[in-house]
Design a protein around this motif. Sequence first.
Motif, mmCIF file in Angstrom:
data_model
loop_
_atom_site.group_PDB
_atom_site.id
_atom_site.type_symbol
_atom_site.label_atom_id
_atom_site.label_comp_id
_atom_site.label_asym_id
_atom_site.label_seq_id
_atom_site.Cartn_x
_atom_site.Cartn_y
_atom_site.Cartn_z
ATOM 1 N N ARG A 69 -5.995 119.544 61.927
ATOM 2 C CA ARG A 69 -5.546 118.485 61.015
ATOM 3 C C ARG A 69 -4.472 117.658 61.675
ATOM 4 N N GLN B 105 -7.517 129.294 58.981
ATOM 5 C CA GLN B 105 -6.227 128.705 58.628
ATOM 6 C C GLN B 105 -5.478 128.233 59.870
ATOM 7 N N ALA C 283 -14.114 139.260 56.205
ATOM 8 C CA ALA C 283 -13.707 138.004 55.571
ATOM 9 C C ALA C 283 -12.234 137.644 55.826
ATOM 10 N N MET D 276 -17.741 138.288 53.165
ATOM 11 C CA MET D 276 -17.989 136.850 53.059
ATOM 12 C C MET D 276 -16.725 136.224 52.482
ATOM 13 N N LEU D 277 -16.385 135.030 52.933
ATOM 14 C CA LEU D 277 -15.219 134.338 52.374
ATOM 15 C C LEU D 277 -15.404 134.211 50.868
ATOM 16 N N ARG E 101 -10.814 134.081 57.347
ATOM 17 C CA ARG E 101 -9.815 133.294 56.640
ATOM 18 C C ARG E 101 -8.626 132.959 57.545
ATOM 19 N N LEU F 17 -7.453 125.179 61.527
ATOM 20 C CA LEU F 17 -7.421 123.919 60.785
ATOM 21 C C LEU F 17 -6.021 123.308 60.750
ATOM 22 N N ASP G 127 -10.713 131.788 48.804
ATOM 23 C CA ASP G 127 -10.362 131.562 50.214
ATOM 24 C C ASP G 127 -10.725 130.136 50.609
ATOM 25 N N GLU H 93 -8.577 127.549 48.896
ATOM 26 C CA GLU H 93 -7.224 127.491 49.433
ATOM 27 C C GLU H 93 -7.202 126.756 50.771
ATOM 28 N N ILE H 94 -8.210 127.030 51.584
ATOM 29 C CA ILE H 94 -8.241 126.407 52.908
ATOM 30 C C ILE H 94 -8.512 124.903 52.799
ATOM 31 N N LEU H 95 -9.485 124.522 51.984
ATOM 32 C CA LEU H 95 -9.858 123.107 51.925
ATOM 33 C C LEU H 95 -9.023 122.318 50.913
#
Lengths: 89, 271
Positions: A28, A21, A13, B191-192, A17, A24, B196, B199-201
């Motif tokens: 963006r 990060q 995971a 798994m995220l 992540r 994106l 997580d 925070e990302i979205l």
Amino acid sequence: MSVLKFFSRRSSAPAARERLQLLLAHERAVFGRTDLVAQLKDEILAVIAKHIAIDPEKVRITTDTRDTLATLEVDIEIRTPNGGLKLAG
Amino acid sequence: MAEVLVVTSGKGGVGKTTSTAALGAALAQTGQSVVVIDFDVGLRNLDLVMGAERRVVYDLINVVQGDANLNQALIKDKRVDSLSLLPASQTRDKDALTAEGVERVINELKGRFDWIICDSPAGIERGAYFAMRHADLAVIVTNPEVSSVRDSDRIIGLLDSKTEKAERGETIEKLLLLTRYDPVRAERGDMLKVDDVLEILSIPLLGIIPESPEVLKASNLGSPVTLANPVSAPSRAYLDAARRLRGETIEMTVPSEKKRLFGSLFGRRAA
């Protein structure tokens, strides 16, 4: 799975992540903010106009992405009495 | 005043249609009048998930094109009185939708329902734009998985630029619905985690729907999960989410199935 492998197993995971990060942040900048270029243009103009007379029509700001490299190109023409000097950066 | 809500995700297969049916039914179960609209022209499925596939006579395209009126096209749910479905067309092509037609239909529905829930097709094409166009708020269905999170991020960008609200300079409210979440795998680091994804979205959380066989069972039966088995873990999560949509403050939890030894030994039946 060996006992050793079991104990040294790293969870996946955090990798997901981190990858998201990074990706994106980049995406963006490219699509997310459709007004990004317009906003950059206004702010850059405001800073430069404090010091030098410039023609807002003669400013070109573009972004480009190739593979892993994203570029921001700012092209500003500076008004001079005899109209010659052009700075690009 | 009616609220127009779009259920969207970018990526396919994350649970948009399931969530549209479940949230629509859950809101209707609280007494609100709700219409769910399928915008997936050519690949409709909301009718099937809601168990109304044999009752479709007219569809959204017929209404948009003026070949039928809303009274003819709306299908009233047989279980919950205040829930209706406006199906998509299965035979027509997505180009049969027009901006003016969709706007007219949405405006007409606003006079009749408390909630208009638009089930967006996957992708970022015409149908997806029409589904989000008139929305006051968006529910972004996301699985804790990299491709789904990436596509959700892209959709958030589009909601902020392509909706009517965004064009008027207003902000469209965007809420995250995390589906197929497995707290055990997230805790193990495979798994995220909820945090997580949040925070990302960086959008507020509407609910966490746990991964559960009850969701498939409900769709097998043609029933929104909140009606098929209201006490199951995903149903409780959807019912809580619906109450949050209505402005209630409810503690955020990941519901889990209650272990019922006798129930599971003797009460087992094929769905």
